[in-house]
Design an enzyme around this catalytic site. Sequence first.
Site, short mmCIF file in Angstrom:
data_model
loop_
_atom_site.label_atom_id
_atom_site.label_comp_id
_atom_site.label_asym_id
_atom_site.label_seq_id
_atom_site.Cartn_x
_atom_site.Cartn_y
_atom_site.Cartn_z
N ARG A 1 0.84 -1.21 0.00
CA ARG A 1 0.00 0.00 0.00
C ARG A 1 0.87 1.25 0.00
O ARG A 1 0.52 2.26 -0.61
CB ARG A 1 -0.95 -0.03 1.20
CG ARG A 1 -2.06 0.99 1.10
CD ARG A 1 -3.15 0.73 2.14
NE ARG A 1 -2.63 0.87 3.50
CZ ARG A 1 -3.32 0.55 4.59
NH1 ARG A 1 -4.55 0.08 4.50
NH2 ARG A 1 -2.80 0.69 5.80
N LYS B 1 -2.67 6.43 1.53
CA LYS B 1 -2.50 6.91 2.90
C LYS B 1 -1.62 8.17 2.88
O LYS B 1 -0.48 8.16 3.35
CB LYS B 1 -1.91 5.79 3.76
CG LYS B 1 -2.50 5.78 5.16
CD LYS B 1 -2.28 4.45 5.82
CE LYS B 1 -2.36 4.53 7.34
NZ LYS B 1 -3.60 5.04 7.88
N GLU C 1 -16.24 5.99 4.64
CA GLU C 1 -15.51 5.50 5.81
C GLU C 1 -15.42 6.61 6.84
O GLU C 1 -16.06 7.65 6.68
CB GLU C 1 -14.13 4.98 5.41
CG GLU C 1 -13.22 6.02 4.77
CD GLU C 1 -11.82 5.49 4.49
OE1 GLU C 1 -11.32 4.64 5.23
OE2 GLU C 1 -11.20 5.97 3.52
N1 PLP Z 1 -9.24 4.07 6.62
C1 PLP Z 1 -8.43 5.07 6.96
C2 PLP Z 1 -8.74 6.43 6.47
C3 PLP Z 1 -7.31 4.80 7.76
O1 PLP Z 1 -6.49 5.79 8.13
C4 PLP Z 1 -7.06 3.50 8.21
C5 PLP Z 1 -5.89 3.19 9.00
O2 PLP Z 1 -4.90 2.76 8.54
C6 PLP Z 1 -7.95 2.50 7.82
C7 PLP Z 1 -9.03 2.81 7.03
C8 PLP Z 1 -7.73 1.09 8.25
O3 PLP Z 1 -6.73 0.49 7.51
P1 PLP Z 1 -5.88 -0.71 8.08
O4 PLP Z 1 -6.85 -1.77 8.45
O5 PLP Z 1 -5.02 -1.13 6.95
O6 PLP Z 1 -5.14 -0.19 9.24
C1 COI Z 2 -4.29 3.01 11.64
O1 COI Z 2 -5.28 2.38 11.96
O2 COI Z 2 -3.16 2.51 11.55
C2 COI Z 2 -4.37 4.41 11.31
O3 COI Z 2 -3.49 4.89 10.66
C3 COI Z 2 -5.53 5.14 11.77
C4 COI Z 2 -5.18 6.45 12.41
C5 COI Z 2 -4.31 6.31 13.60
C6 COI Z 2 -4.68 7.43 11.39
#
Ligand code: PLP
Ligand code: COI
Length: 341
Positions: free
Chosen positions: A82, A184, A220
């Site tokens: 990612r 991200k 989201e």
């Molecule tokens: N959506 C957003 C905007 C996020 O910042 C995060 C955090 O990383 C997620 C979703 C969840 O992603 P992940 O499950 O890969 O941590």
């Molecule tokens: C995560 O879940 O890792 C995130 O980045 C969410 C938040 C702390 C930005």
Amino acid sequence: MEKANIDWGNIGFGYIKTDKRYVSDYKNGSWDEGRLTEDNTVVISECAGVLQYAQTCFEGLKAYTTEDGHIVCFRPDLNADRMVDSCKRLEMPVFPKERFLEAVRMTVAANEAYVPPYGSGATLYIRPYMFGSSAVIGVKPAEEYQFRLFCTPVGPYFKGGVKPLTIRISDFDRAAPHGTGHIKAGLNYAMSLYAIVDAHEKGFDENMYLDAATRTKVEETGGANFIFVTKDGKVVTPKSGSILPSITRRSLMTVAKDYLGLEVEEREIYKDELKDMAECGLCGTAAVISPVGKINDHGTEICFPSGMTDMGPVTKKLYDTLTGIQMGRIEAPEGWICRIK
Ligand code: PLP
Ligand code: COI
């Protein structure tokens, strides 16, 4: 290895400085060999690309102590992939996947004292990130970059732990169609700060963002994807090109299907369907799965039958199975667990 003197059961989701972090610099078209350092400060040009035009992206993953005492990470290869996508979209150089994984391993191993013990409720949050470090004044990509990775022990992202959250439908948009919602990028978070401060001031835990084009579909929150359970027990999650492809959400959909035998579906979810859902959860590395009890749509409350005191039954099973896999209590699918020690 003696653990750091930290009250593991009572830490929140904040920054605690650990001993070592990983740094690699990009200059003249290539990355240097990288190193661990004790220095937790960054010195860059006053005109650095990150400071002027927000040229930066990051990742988030966790390390866990398993029941049998190993230290493991959860699917770090997907974070590496990612980050490649984020870098490409932001005109930043790619940090090679193998080196990303090596930086995770090196930094976690060097901070073993800060990996919370099994059963403490805390975990080690790992934050890889990259930014344009050289000067730019015209709007263009920087020529030099820094990749860094640090870790910090964390407790639950939401203060109440597993107490259901109250969220509101936001009047602000998070991401435009064909914009940067699927990567991200730091800029996605900067622009959400006003909305989250406003939500907190009004007594809400989070914002539910809708699709910016029509404001009819669920996207989201500022830091997590949604998972819903329908009244007939199906696990559904929004499909959209402008949300972050959450690794937790992708993993939970596999858990729902292969471990719990549930029907799963990734599809567009309309705001009008919310009232028909049985359970709702926020999922992400930081949030794990945090149950949502209530959604406020401009004064109209949508209350899920799962209520305001406990996780709904399906959410609970998903939570228990995923955390069981992460902590080594339940056998993981091939390749999900990366053992560090
Ligand atoms: N959506 C957003 C905007 C996020 O910042 C995060 C955090 O990383 C997620 C979703 C969840 O992603 P992940 O499950 O890969 O941590
Ligand atoms: C995560 O879940 O890792 C995130 O980045 C969410 C938040 C702390 C930005």
